[in-house]
Design a protein around this motif. Sequence first.
Motif, mmCIF file in Angstrom:
data_model
loop_
_atom_site.group_PDB
_atom_site.id
_atom_site.type_symbol
_atom_site.label_atom_id
_atom_site.label_comp_id
_atom_site.label_asym_id
_atom_site.label_seq_id
_atom_site.Cartn_x
_atom_site.Cartn_y
_atom_site.Cartn_z
ATOM 1 N N LYS A 86 31.779 -20.509 -3.455
ATOM 2 C CA LYS A 86 31.853 -19.094 -3.796
ATOM 3 C C LYS A 86 32.749 -18.406 -2.781
ATOM 4 C CE LYS A 86 27.284 -18.597 -6.014
ATOM 5 N NZ LYS A 86 27.780 -18.197 -7.353
ATOM 6 N N LEU A 87 33.775 -17.700 -3.279
ATOM 7 C CA LEU A 87 34.680 -16.953 -2.416
ATOM 8 C C LEU A 87 34.250 -15.487 -2.358
ATOM 9 C CD1 LEU A 87 38.091 -18.441 -3.596
ATOM 10 C CD2 LEU A 87 36.692 -19.165 -1.661
ATOM 11 N N GLY A 88 34.663 -14.810 -1.315
ATOM 12 C CA GLY A 88 34.266 -13.413 -1.146
ATOM 13 C C GLY A 88 32.766 -13.256 -0.999
ATOM 14 N N ALA A 89 32.123 -14.294 -0.506
ATOM 15 C CA ALA A 89 30.661 -14.296 -0.350
ATOM 16 C C ALA A 89 30.312 -14.108 1.119
ATOM 17 C CB ALA A 89 30.064 -15.596 -0.883
ATOM 18 N N MET A 90 29.778 -12.953 1.446
ATOM 19 C CA MET A 90 29.392 -12.648 2.827
ATOM 20 C C MET A 90 27.935 -13.016 3.049
ATOM 21 S SD MET A 90 30.103 -11.400 5.827
ATOM 22 C CE MET A 90 31.581 -10.401 5.681
ATOM 23 N N VAL A 91 27.704 -13.944 3.964
ATOM 24 C CA VAL A 91 26.332 -14.340 4.288
ATOM 25 C C VAL A 91 25.730 -13.291 5.212
ATOM 26 C CG1 VAL A 91 24.877 -16.087 5.376
ATOM 27 C CG2 VAL A 91 26.814 -16.786 3.958
ATOM 28 N N LEU A 92 24.575 -12.782 4.834
ATOM 29 C CA LEU A 92 23.908 -11.735 5.608
ATOM 30 C C LEU A 92 22.900 -12.293 6.591
ATOM 31 C CD1 LEU A 92 23.280 -9.205 2.692
ATOM 32 C CD2 LEU A 92 25.235 -9.307 4.253
ATOM 33 N N SER A 93 22.228 -13.363 6.205
ATOM 34 C CA SER A 93 21.212 -13.937 7.096
ATOM 35 C C SER A 93 20.892 -15.354 6.681
ATOM 36 C CB SER A 93 19.934 -13.088 7.074
ATOM 37 O OG SER A 93 19.313 -13.152 5.799
ATOM 38 N N ILE A 94 20.373 -16.087 7.654
ATOM 39 C CA ILE A 94 19.839 -17.434 7.412
ATOM 40 C C ILE A 94 18.470 -17.472 8.074
ATOM 41 C CG2 ILE A 94 20.196 -19.919 7.698
ATOM 42 C CD1 ILE A 94 23.166 -19.263 8.308
ATOM 43 N N SER A 95 17.450 -17.869 7.347
ATOM 44 C CA SER A 95 16.109 -17.933 7.920
ATOM 45 C C SER A 95 15.861 -19.322 8.495
ATOM 46 C CB SER A 95 15.055 -17.615 6.857
ATOM 47 O OG SER A 95 14.881 -18.728 5.995
ATOM 48 N N PRO A 96 14.912 -19.442 9.419
ATOM 49 C CA PRO A 96 14.574 -20.778 9.946
ATOM 50 C C PRO A 96 14.098 -21.726 8.848
ATOM 51 C CG PRO A 96 13.643 -19.044 11.324
ATOM 52 C CD PRO A 96 14.164 -18.377 10.094
ATOM 53 N N GLU A 97 13.667 -21.165 7.717
ATOM 54 C CA GLU A 97 13.235 -21.998 6.589
ATOM 55 C C GLU A 97 14.413 -22.392 5.705
ATOM 56 O OE1 GLU A 97 10.303 -20.039 8.587
ATOM 57 O OE2 GLU A 97 11.746 -18.950 7.312
ATOM 58 N N LYS A 98 15.620 -22.079 6.157
ATOM 59 C CA LYS A 98 16.873 -22.437 5.476
ATOM 60 C C LYS A 98 17.042 -21.701 4.151
ATOM 61 C CE LYS A 98 15.857 -26.852 5.861
ATOM 62 N NZ LYS A 98 14.717 -26.765 6.802
ATOM 63 N N VAL A 99 16.657 -20.437 4.150
ATOM 64 C CA VAL A 99 16.942 -19.556 3.021
ATOM 65 C C VAL A 99 18.133 -18.689 3.407
ATOM 66 C CG1 VAL A 99 16.097 -17.710 1.531
ATOM 67 C CG2 VAL A 99 14.554 -19.555 2.232
ATOM 68 N N VAL A 100 19.214 -18.821 2.653
ATOM 69 C CA VAL A 100 20.461 -18.115 2.950
ATOM 70 C C VAL A 100 20.563 -16.903 2.031
ATOM 71 C CG1 VAL A 100 22.974 -18.290 3.032
ATOM 72 C CG2 VAL A 100 21.562 -20.276 3.631
ATOM 73 N N THR A 101 20.760 -15.730 2.620
ATOM 74 C CA THR A 101 20.944 -14.499 1.845
ATOM 75 C C THR A 101 22.396 -14.077 1.958
ATOM 76 O OG1 THR A 101 18.675 -13.804 2.324
ATOM 77 C CG2 THR A 101 20.186 -12.121 1.523
ATOM 78 N N ALA A 102 23.037 -13.837 0.810
ATOM 79 C CA ALA A 102 24.458 -13.495 0.798
ATOM 80 C C ALA A 102 24.726 -12.449 -0.274
ATOM 81 C CB ALA A 102 25.299 -14.747 0.559
ATOM 82 N N VAL A 103 25.928 -11.894 -0.241
ATOM 83 C CA VAL A 103 26.329 -10.901 -1.230
ATOM 84 C C VAL A 103 27.789 -11.134 -1.591
ATOM 85 C CG1 VAL A 103 27.004 -9.186 0.504
ATOM 86 C CG2 VAL A 103 26.333 -8.433 -1.787
ATOM 87 N N SER A 104 28.110 -10.936 -2.871
ATOM 88 C CA SER A 104 29.491 -11.034 -3.323
ATOM 89 C C SER A 104 29.694 -10.074 -4.487
ATOM 90 C CB SER A 104 29.843 -12.463 -3.764
ATOM 91 O OG SER A 104 29.203 -12.783 -4.983
ATOM 92 N N ARG A 105 30.942 -9.795 -4.796
ATOM 93 C CA ARG A 105 31.245 -8.867 -5.883
ATOM 94 C C ARG A 105 30.771 -9.439 -7.222
ATOM 95 N NH1 ARG A 105 37.209 -6.531 -6.169
ATOM 96 N NH2 ARG A 105 36.384 -5.532 -4.294
ATOM 97 N N GLU A 106 30.938 -10.723 -7.423
ATOM 98 C CA GLU A 106 30.579 -11.333 -8.702
ATOM 99 C C GLU A 106 29.072 -11.482 -8.879
ATOM 100 O OE1 GLU A 106 32.890 -12.499 -6.661
ATOM 101 O OE2 GLU A 106 34.692 -11.993 -7.839
#
Length: 423
Positions: A86-106
């Motif tokens: 995924k391009l244009g995908a800004m990762v906001l956080s990563i939890s110790p449980e390996k849950v990645v939160t991100a945001v993108s236009r699409e």
Amino acid sequence: MENKITKSLVIIGGGPAGLAAAVAAAENGLPAEDILILERDGRLGGILNQCIHNGFGLHTFKEELTGPEYAARFEERAKALHIPYKLGAMVLSISPEKVVTAVSREDGLFTVEAGAVILAMGCRERSRGALNIPGFRPAGVFSAGTAQRLVNMEGYMPGREVVILGSGDIGLIMARRMTLEGAHVKCVAELLPYSGGLKRNIVQCLHDYDIPLLLSHTVVDIHGRERLEGATLAEVGPDRKPVPGSEKYIPCDTLLLSVGLLPENELSEGAEVTLDRVTGGPAVNESLETNVPGIFACGNVLHVHDLVDYVSEEAARAGRAAAKYVRGGTPKSARVVKLTGRDGVRYTVPQTVRPAAMGESVVVRFRVANPYYGKYLSCYVDGERISHRKKQIMAPGEMESFTLTREALGESAQEVVFCVEEE
């Protein structure tokens, strides 16, 4: 409504490290559709897209490539394996449980529940704010990397009369690049009594173009309100403080700052990853795994490299290890051996090794603290010297490496120390 995705492996960053890690994971048994690369830029390749000079790939491909050509090789391999990204995908956080939160236009805001995460976010440049240079904030002061992007990708010329502070590789390369574009590079000033760049860059970028390198010098004042008018340089003493009376005013309309790189580890800290105080990157074991199980790190987010070939080699190791982790194949190991540097060796990567998990050997990389000529690089295991190699030259700008074997660690080793010795 928030989108939720599940993947076996999420890779943060689609530069040379992220691409090499993804390819290695896919080639080592992890289904490509279970991998996801998240890249904040609009294209894959990372910083290499703006590095249009050659010199890349001599180790990996046995030929000399430009940055975009080198990145394209790995991008083609990733696409041939059908690895999702995924391009244009800004990762906001990563939890110790390996849950990645991100945001993108699409996709808007989305989360990815990962079996493993590879940190490959790269590094950023130190800014003027970190230097405490007095003066106003006129136009014409750029980081060297920003100027490189403006010239090579955006087609803008930052200025015509240029002073460069810092002799790291980016600063040296930009001295040549600005010269080739018609600018007059008046000098490259370096705070330390030696250059922080590769020897070949000093020769090819400065000596070949008669650009002066002023060692033990720094910028002490910036002149101009709206547009940079000049910079005052001064010699510094052994304490790195300006020597009174040594000031010299140099008229210029552009000041490029090449004053060091910092691993991008804000996301790592949010995931409770332990960082090494010297490298600024995560502390890792032989598999490049951090203290958080299932979170791995590679490339410049781990420690700043001098050659992208080493980045790719290291990232491939992380990719293989992550694939093995996801499949549940990482053996448990009660014994952890600590690796440290002292007496001239600043740090080691990895910082620990588990003999039961390391295979037959592991490559240890490190940098020395100062230039050394005709000294010995030694390795001790629990106080016993196992290697003692004379090196004609060792410099902070060039990484050293050592292949540590499992046999050398024996059945009970607890500590490995690397150091510089006189004889």
